[in-house]
Design an enzyme around this catalytic site. Structure first.
Site, PDB file in Angstrom:
ATOM      1  N   LYS A 155     -63.799  72.892  71.202  1.00 17.81           N
ATOM      2  CA  LYS A 155     -64.362  71.757  71.958  1.00 17.81           C
ATOM      3  C   LYS A 155     -65.437  72.222  72.931  1.00 17.81           C
ATOM      4  O   LYS A 155     -66.537  71.652  72.983  1.00 17.81           O
ATOM      5  CB  LYS A 155     -63.252  71.031  72.731  1.00 17.81           C
ATOM      6  CG  LYS A 155     -62.178  70.407  71.870  1.00 17.81           C
ATOM      7  CD  LYS A 155     -61.192  69.611  72.685  1.00 17.81           C
ATOM      8  CE  LYS A 155     -60.438  70.449  73.698  1.00 17.81           C
ATOM      9  NZ  LYS A 155     -59.621  71.501  73.076  1.00 17.81           N
ATOM     10  N   GLU A 181     -60.357  72.882  84.130  1.00 20.82           N
ATOM     11  CA  GLU A 181     -60.426  73.938  83.129  1.00 20.82           C
ATOM     12  C   GLU A 181     -60.380  75.313  83.800  1.00 20.82           C
ATOM     13  O   GLU A 181     -60.360  75.435  85.021  1.00 20.82           O
ATOM     14  CB  GLU A 181     -61.693  73.778  82.288  1.00 20.82           C
ATOM     15  CG  GLU A 181     -61.644  72.570  81.366  1.00 20.82           C
ATOM     16  CD  GLU A 181     -60.505  72.636  80.363  1.00 20.82           C
ATOM     17  OE1 GLU A 181     -60.571  73.446  79.419  1.00 20.82           O
ATOM     18  OE2 GLU A 181     -59.519  71.886  80.526  1.00 20.82           O
ATOM     19  N   ARG A 182     -60.403  76.359  83.010  1.00 22.87           N
ATOM     20  CA  ARG A 182     -60.287  77.719  83.532  1.00 22.87           C
ATOM     21  C   ARG A 182     -61.512  78.097  84.358  1.00 22.87           C
ATOM     22  O   ARG A 182     -62.632  77.677  84.048  1.00 22.87           O
ATOM     23  CB  ARG A 182     -60.114  78.709  82.383  1.00 22.87           C
ATOM     24  CG  ARG A 182     -58.876  78.450  81.529  1.00 22.87           C
ATOM     25  CD  ARG A 182     -58.905  79.270  80.257  1.00 22.87           C
ATOM     26  NE  ARG A 182     -57.764  78.978  79.403  1.00 22.87           N
ATOM     27  CZ  ARG A 182     -57.726  77.966  78.528  1.00 22.87           C
ATOM     28  NH1 ARG A 182     -58.771  77.159  78.413  1.00 22.87           N
ATOM     29  NH2 ARG A 182     -56.652  77.765  77.784  1.00 22.87           N
TER      30      ARG A 182
END
Length: 337
Positions: A155, A181-182
């Site tokens: 993605k 997210e990271r």
């Protein structure tokens, strides 16, 4: 507007209860603790003397009985023509080591603008430059597009490719919202856009997974507010990229749990659909300029029927599902620019 309104009486996760002296601030007001300088947003007026707020900054050193200031009647983001080319937090403060002077301050909470009119018959096709998308599932300008898939199916890689291709249009601006997210992914995204020379036509708003649930639930609203500003004040088309919109739902679920609200299906907050609509329905276009949104949607356990995934799907104009069976074959194409 700064003045002491009361003291902190309890801290439960990222939810802080404040006993007020004279009045209870209204919903979405911005507060700040006097000693630890923690930013807080009022979520609800619990009773005639108590407000409950969420932390919008690290709160490890926040203490009970600490006095609280009323900073503003709304959480506002700093905006301006100079913001293009920088990375920001949800308040519009740069986080990329650069300086950016911004003079406009806009509330991130706005009612959906029902006055916007768009003639859908006149909307053109947005060519992504990726043949399989343009032939089989073409996007239109002003569409909300979902990229569905579980972990590790590509993605973010596909989104990076789309950011690069949309940046080739000189009259457009790419706005990226990194939600939950990271940290590595946000840093890699900034470094990639910088190395490709795309940052000069992009704006990044990051609230990674190490941030509080309050930050993760608001950074997407900040990016939408910036997109509206670029559309209306800078008069340019906007491509709004969101990675990952599913994490926006999870942040709301965490906040609901900390507030003690009764959950709905599979533990999600009962207000899931309302919260999703408050973000998605602001992604609108006018007859002059478009906001086209491409959103990565994490699908937990590859279950496309998950309530959060279903709530997101109901707001989309088109969608792409990234297959794990295809990803498992290890077929990748190396692109060079």
């Amino acid at each position: 507007m700064s003045n002491v309104i009361g003291k902190i009486t309890s801290i439960q996760g990222g939810v802080i209860s404040i006993t007020c002296d004279n009045f209870v601030p209204k919903q979405h007001s911005l507060l700040e603790s006097v000693n630890s300088k923690v930013k807080l947003e009022v979520l609800e007026q619990y009773d005639s003397t108590t407000a409950r707020a969420i932390a919008l900054s690290p709160f490890e050193f926040l203490m009970s009985e600490e006095e609280v200031l009323l900073i503003d009647d709304a959480v506002r983001i700093a905006l301006g023509p100079n913001m293009i080319g920088h990375a920001f937090n949800l308040f519009g403060n740069t986080i990329d080591g650069t300086f950016c002077e911004l003079s406009d301050f806009v509330s991130i909470h706005k009612n959906n603008n029902t006055d916007l009119q768009l003639d859908r018959e006149e909307v053109g096709i947005f060519e992504t430059g990726i043949k399989v998308i343009d032939v089989l599932t073409p996007f239109r300008f002003s569409d909300r597009v979902g990229l569905f898939g579980g972990a590790g199916v590509g993605k973010t890689v596909l989104m990076t490719e789309l950011i690069h291709n949309t940046s080739l249009a000189e009259s457009s601006v790419a706005v990226f919202a990194g939600i939950g997210e990271r940290i590595r992914e946000g840093n890699d995204m900034y470094g990639t856009l910088k190395s490709l020379g795309i940052m000069e036509r992009a704006v990044l708003y990051l609230g990674e997974m190490d941030k509080t649930a309050g930050v993760r639930s608001r950074v997407g609203l900040a990016a939408v507010t910036a997109s509206e500003y670029i559309r209306d004040n800078i008069d340019r088309d906007v491509f709004l990229f969101v990675d990952n919109i599913f994490r926006y739902s999870i942040a709301g679920m965490e906040i609901g749990a900390m507030l003690g609200h009764t959950p709905s299906e599979l533990g999600y907050q009962a207000t899931l659909k309302y919260e999703m609509a408050s973000l998605q329905e602001r992604i609108q276009s006018t007859n002059n300029k478009h906001i086209t949104s491409l959103q990565a949607v994490y699908v937990p356990a590859d279950d496309i029927t998950d309530p959060a995934v279903s709530a997101i799907f109901s707001h989309l104009d088109t969608s792409i599902v990234l297959s794990r069976k295809v990803a498992e074959k290890g077929i990748y194409q190396l692109s060079t620019y």
